[in-house]
Design a protein around this motif. Structure first.
Motif, PDB file in Angstrom:
ATOM      1  N   LEU A   1      11.544  -3.608  -0.266  1.00 25.13           N
ATOM      2  CA  LEU A   1      10.090  -3.631  -0.017  1.00 25.13           C
ATOM      3  C   LEU A   1       9.646  -2.396   0.754  1.00 25.13           C
ATOM      4  CD1 LEU A   1       9.608  -7.365   1.069  1.00 25.13           C
ATOM      5  CD2 LEU A   1       9.093  -6.380  -1.170  1.00 25.13           C
ATOM      6  N   ALA A   2      10.414  -2.010   1.767  1.00 23.35           N
ATOM      7  CA  ALA A   2      10.053  -0.839   2.580  1.00 23.35           C
ATOM      8  C   ALA A   2       9.922   0.409   1.706  1.00 23.35           C
ATOM      9  CB  ALA A   2      11.102  -0.614   3.667  1.00 23.35           C
ATOM     10  N   ARG A   3      10.819   0.539   0.726  1.00 17.42           N
ATOM     11  CA  ARG A   3      10.777   1.690  -0.190  1.00 17.42           C
ATOM     12  C   ARG A   3       9.444   1.774  -0.927  1.00 17.42           C
ATOM     13  NH1 ARG A   3      12.668   0.021  -4.932  1.00 17.42           N
ATOM     14  NH2 ARG A   3      10.994   0.886  -6.184  1.00 17.42           N
ATOM     15  N   LEU A   4       8.858   0.606  -1.238  1.00 14.02           N
ATOM     16  CA  LEU A   4       7.592   0.605  -1.958  1.00 14.02           C
ATOM     17  C   LEU A   4       6.427   1.022  -1.070  1.00 14.02           C
ATOM     18  CD1 LEU A   4       8.221  -2.601  -4.094  1.00 14.02           C
ATOM     19  CD2 LEU A   4       8.115  -0.234  -4.922  1.00 14.02           C
ATOM     20  N   GLY A   5       6.662   1.075   0.255  1.00 17.20           N
ATOM     21  CA  GLY A   5       5.654   1.603   1.174  1.00 17.20           C
ATOM     22  C   GLY A   5       5.854   3.079   1.443  1.00 17.20           C
ATOM     23  N   SER A   6       7.100   3.461   1.676  1.00 13.00           N
ATOM     24  CA  SER A   6       7.454   4.860   1.930  1.00 13.00           C
ATOM     25  C   SER A   6       8.922   5.006   1.562  1.00 13.00           C
ATOM     26  CB  SER A   6       7.251   5.191   3.415  1.00 13.00           C
ATOM     27  OG  SER A   6       7.876   6.410   3.739  1.00 13.00           O
ATOM     28  N   GLY A   7       9.216   5.956   0.689  1.00 11.30           N
ATOM     29  CA  GLY A   7      10.583   6.075   0.179  1.00 11.30           C
ATOM     30  C   GLY A   7      11.643   6.025   1.267  1.00 11.30           C
ATOM     31  N   SER A   8      11.520   6.918   2.255  1.00 11.11           N
ATOM     32  CA  SER A   8      12.574   7.020   3.269  1.00 11.11           C
ATOM     33  C   SER A   8      12.638   5.787   4.172  1.00 11.11           C
ATOM     34  CB  SER A   8      12.372   8.277   4.122  1.00 11.11           C
ATOM     35  OG  SER A   8      11.105   8.261   4.727  1.00 11.11           O
TER      36      SER A   8
ATOM     37  N   MET B   1       6.671   1.562   7.969  1.00  8.42           N
ATOM     38  CA  MET B   1       6.756   0.718   6.769  1.00  8.42           C
ATOM     39  C   MET B   1       7.979  -0.194   6.813  1.00  8.42           C
ATOM     40  SD  MET B   1       4.229   0.780   4.820  1.00  8.42           S
ATOM     41  CE  MET B   1       2.793   1.715   4.335  1.00  8.42           C
ATOM     42  N   SER B   2       9.080   0.289   7.385  1.00  8.29           N
ATOM     43  CA  SER B   2      10.274  -0.570   7.467  1.00  8.29           C
ATOM     44  C   SER B   2      10.030  -1.711   8.453  1.00  8.29           C
ATOM     45  CB  SER B   2      11.516   0.232   7.846  1.00  8.29           C
ATOM     46  OG  SER B   2      11.361   0.892   9.085  1.00  8.29           O
ATOM     47  N   ALA B   3       9.315  -1.428   9.551  1.00  8.80           N
ATOM     48  CA  ALA B   3       9.005  -2.495  10.516  1.00  8.80           C
ATOM     49  C   ALA B   3       8.124  -3.563   9.876  1.00  8.80           C
ATOM     50  CB  ALA B   3       8.325  -1.912  11.756  1.00  8.80           C
ATOM     51  N   LEU B   4       7.110  -3.140   9.117  1.00  8.73           N
ATOM     52  CA  LEU B   4       6.212  -4.110   8.469  1.00  8.73           C
ATOM     53  C   LEU B   4       6.970  -4.908   7.406  1.00  8.73           C
ATOM     54  CD1 LEU B   4       3.464  -5.374   8.024  1.00  8.73           C
ATOM     55  CD2 LEU B   4       2.803  -3.382   6.640  1.00  8.73           C
ATOM     56  N   ALA B   5       7.794  -4.227   6.613  1.00 11.95           N
ATOM     57  CA  ALA B   5       8.572  -4.919   5.577  1.00 11.95           C
ATOM     58  C   ALA B   5       9.514  -5.939   6.209  1.00 11.95           C
ATOM     59  CB  ALA B   5       9.373  -3.906   4.754  1.00 11.95           C
ATOM     60  N   TYR B   6      10.118  -5.572   7.340  1.00 11.71           N
ATOM     61  CA  TYR B   6      11.054  -6.468   8.021  1.00 11.71           C
ATOM     62  C   TYR B   6      10.308  -7.705   8.562  1.00 11.71           C
ATOM     63  CZ  TYR B   6      15.210  -7.702  10.773  1.00 11.71           C
ATOM     64  OH  TYR B   6      16.306  -8.344  11.295  1.00 11.71           O
ATOM     65  N   CYS B   7       9.132  -7.487   9.162  1.00  9.24           N
ATOM     66  CA  CYS B   7       8.313  -8.627   9.627  1.00  9.24           C
ATOM     67  C   CYS B   7       7.971  -9.565   8.467  1.00  9.24           C
ATOM     68  CB  CYS B   7       7.009  -8.121  10.247  1.00  9.24           C
ATOM     69  SG  CYS B   7       7.149  -7.518  11.933  1.00  9.24           S
TER      70      CYS B   7
END
Length: 361
Positions: free
Chosen positions: A161-168, A131-137
């Motif tokens: 944004l990443a938090r809204l996909g997966s907290g950690s 999720m962090s990779a997708l949010a960063y893209c």
């Protein structure tokens, strides 16, 4: 959805017609755990984590502007080169949550191609790296649309944004040490996004090693989402949140002073407390395996015999993260290969260390 006006989006230039962005983002391992959240994706207690380096997700986001803007999200998802329809509902839910902050999402057809350097759903946080990779893209795409976004704004919003996909996932955008969740002793800390640890990091923690023992590579029988939900009404929840808060205060000082004995106490206690909360929820469950416990006993014996500063932590799974200072790398790796690898599924383990977050490829 709470109001976060600083993350609202302005389209300042014409939308690019097509292109692609590739980035990597690592997993992270919490030292003080968060277990229990409130809507939407906000933590019941603050957490602090090491960002990893080798355990990461690579995501390639290909985007093409639609001819006709149908009012829906349009994306294809490939994991390790194959279509992964079972991941699509999670991405759809993510897009629905973040659309108000990235209003261009429905104007594109996306192809998301993603792969991990580690096994999915085995207690290494693949949702964090993914999720962090997708949010960063997506933030890199927003920067193309709005070039006035500064690097620090980009990192903060990517974490949000990443938090809204997966907290950690919000803890994976930066490194080497990040804090997520508002805490009186951590300057700038916030429930909505993670911040880089804002104090001195003692040289003892530079290039800190994390060897991950793959005790059980199978799917967890209880997902983290279900586990978090079981903290509602948990008889020990309130005391647990207080304990986590105290441990962050202690660990903050420990990271700056380099006191490895206190570091070990806090980190191992946190790992066992996380699993104690699982074992005392209703319904209760155990994610550790017999080999997890055998490895923990071996680490304790080795530490007693040698005076080593090696310790363990656990995520929400059976695998063991063996943490140790870079100065002990040779001796501890020797101990791991001789004594601990026998407990790993097919003898598999991953050598990692603390790293620096998401990167453009």
């Amino acid at each position: 959805m709470m109001e976060y006006s600083e993350f609202s989006s302005s389209i300042l230039s014409e939308l690019p017609k097509e292109g692609h962005i590739t980035c990597t983002s690592p997993s992270n391992i919490a030292l003080v755990k968060y277990w229990g959240k409130r809507p939407v994706q906000l933590p019941e207690n603050a957490s602090i984590s090491f960002t990893l380096e080798s355990c990461k997700t690579t995501t390639r986001l290909t985007y093409k502007k639609k001819e006709d803007t149908k009012n829906d999200f349009d994306f294809e998802l490939f994991f390790e080169g194959k279509p992964k329809p079972e991941f699509k509902p999670k991405i759809l839910a993510f897009f629905e949550r973040i659309e108000e902050y990235l209003p261009f999402l429905k104007q594109y057809t996306f192809t998301i191609e993603t792969s991990n350097t580690f096994p999915h759903s085995s207690g290494i946080a693949s949702s964090a790296s993914g999720m962090s990779a997708l949010a960063y893209c997506l933030m890199l795409l927003e920067k193309e649309i709005n070039p006035t976004i500064t690097d620090s704004q980009l990192l903060k919003k990517a974490s949000f944004l990443a938090r809204l996909g997966s907290g950690s996932a919000c803890r994976s955008i930066e490194g080497p040490i990040t804090v997520w969740g508002e805490h009186n002793d951590i300057l700038g800390s916030n429930d909505s996004f993670a911040v880089k640890f804002p104090y001195t990091v003692h040289p003892n923690f530079e290039a800190y090693q994390d060897t991950i023992l793959l005790i059980d590579k199978g799917e967890k029988q209880v997902s983290s989402t279900v586990g978090h939900d079981l903290m509602h009404g948990h008889p020990f929840a309130a005391k647990r949140f207080e304990q986590a808060s105290r441990n962050i205060s202690t660990l903050k000082d420990t990271i700056s002073s380099g006191d490895l004995d206190t570091f070990i106490e806090i980190v191992e206690s946190e790992a066992l407390t996380l699993h104690a909360m699982m074992m005392t929820s209703m319904p209760y469950f155990i994610l550790m395996k017999p080999n997890t416990l055998s490895v923990i006993q071996k680490i304790w014996e080795y530490r007693k015999q040698t005076g080593s500063k090696v310790c363990f932590t656990l995520d929400a799974g059976a695998n063991v993260h063996v943490l140790y200072p870079n100065s002990e790398k040779e001796q501890v790796l020797d101990f791991i290969t001789k004594e601990l690898v026998a407990y790993c599924q097919n003898g598999q383990y991953i050598c990692d260390k603390i790293g620096f977050g998401a990167k453009i490829v």
